[in-house]
Write an enzyme that holds these catalytic residues in place. Structure first.
Site, mmCIF file in Angstrom:
data_model
loop_
_atom_site.group_PDB
_atom_site.id
_atom_site.type_symbol
_atom_site.label_atom_id
_atom_site.label_comp_id
_atom_site.label_asym_id
_atom_site.label_seq_id
_atom_site.Cartn_x
_atom_site.Cartn_y
_atom_site.Cartn_z
ATOM 1 N N SER A 81 0.817 -1.197 0.000
ATOM 2 C CA SER A 81 0.000 0.000 0.000
ATOM 3 C C SER A 81 0.863 1.264 0.000
ATOM 4 O O SER A 81 1.707 1.422 -0.885
ATOM 5 C CB SER A 81 -0.982 -0.047 1.176
ATOM 6 O OG SER A 81 -2.016 0.886 1.017
ATOM 7 N N ASP A 88 -6.312 -3.321 -1.927
ATOM 8 C CA ASP A 88 -5.195 -2.923 -1.071
ATOM 9 C C ASP A 88 -4.510 -4.105 -0.388
ATOM 10 O O ASP A 88 -5.170 -4.943 0.228
ATOM 11 C CB ASP A 88 -5.720 -1.952 -0.013
ATOM 12 C CG ASP A 88 -4.626 -1.270 0.772
ATOM 13 O OD1 ASP A 88 -3.959 -1.960 1.575
ATOM 14 O OD2 ASP A 88 -4.431 -0.062 0.586
#
Length: 177
Positions: A38, A156
């Site tokens: 991320s 994510d």
């Protein structure tokens, strides 16, 4: 074997950005590979390209703009966060040396496979760079598009593995070119 693992955490990524800048100042780059998830993967761009303050500027100058984070857009059915805009705008405003970034240390990232719910780990290359970064940073619900590449669709990476230390430890030696 030395690995640098950089966690995600959205705006908390400012801490990792500062640590990576300190590493650059001290020429601390003797890693066999780096792995990010991320915001951590995004922060590794400036680090690998050897561009101090790039990640800091992306976070403080762009990730704070309404164009990136817009609750009204979300209420109207759009993205709460616009990952693609942030990627494109950061590369336009703070261009990086792609050759330098990809010429030294292998760069791995984690994304959550939406079919399995497990983390998939992949090497970030010039060919998959844009989709890989979009995938590892695409917060579920907040980002409506589902990035797909290399035969999978992702969200994510922090959903399945927010700090991929075990993966770096277990897979590291196998991943080196």
């Amino acid at each position: 074997m030395k690995a640098l693992v950089v966690e995600g955490g959205a705006m908390r990524g400012i801490f990792a950005a500062g640590v990576l800048d300190a590493f650059l100042e001290e020429n601390h780059d003797d890693h066999d590979f780096v792995m990010g998830v991320s915001a951590g993967a995004s922060n590794l761009i400036g680090y690998l390209a050897k561009q101090p303050k790039r990640s800091y500027r992306v976070i403080t100058e762009l990730a704070t703009q309404k164009r990136f984070f817009d609750p009204m857009r979300f209420i109207k059915g759009g993205n709460l966060i616009d990952v693609q805009w942030l990627f494109d705008e950061s590369n336009r405003r703070f261009p990086f040396d792609q050759q330098k970034m990809f010429s030294s240390t292998p760069f791995l990232a984690a994304a959550t496979n939406i079919e399995t719910g497990d983390a998939d780990y992949y090497q970030v290359t010039p060919q998959n760079f844009a989709k890989a970064i979009e995938a590892t940073t695409a917060l579920p619900i907040a980002y409506k598009q589902t990035p797909c590449f290399s035969g999978g669709c992702y969200t994510d990476g922090g959903v399945a593995d927010s700090i991929p230390v075990k993966e770096a430890y277990s897979e590291g030696p196998k991943r080196l070119p």
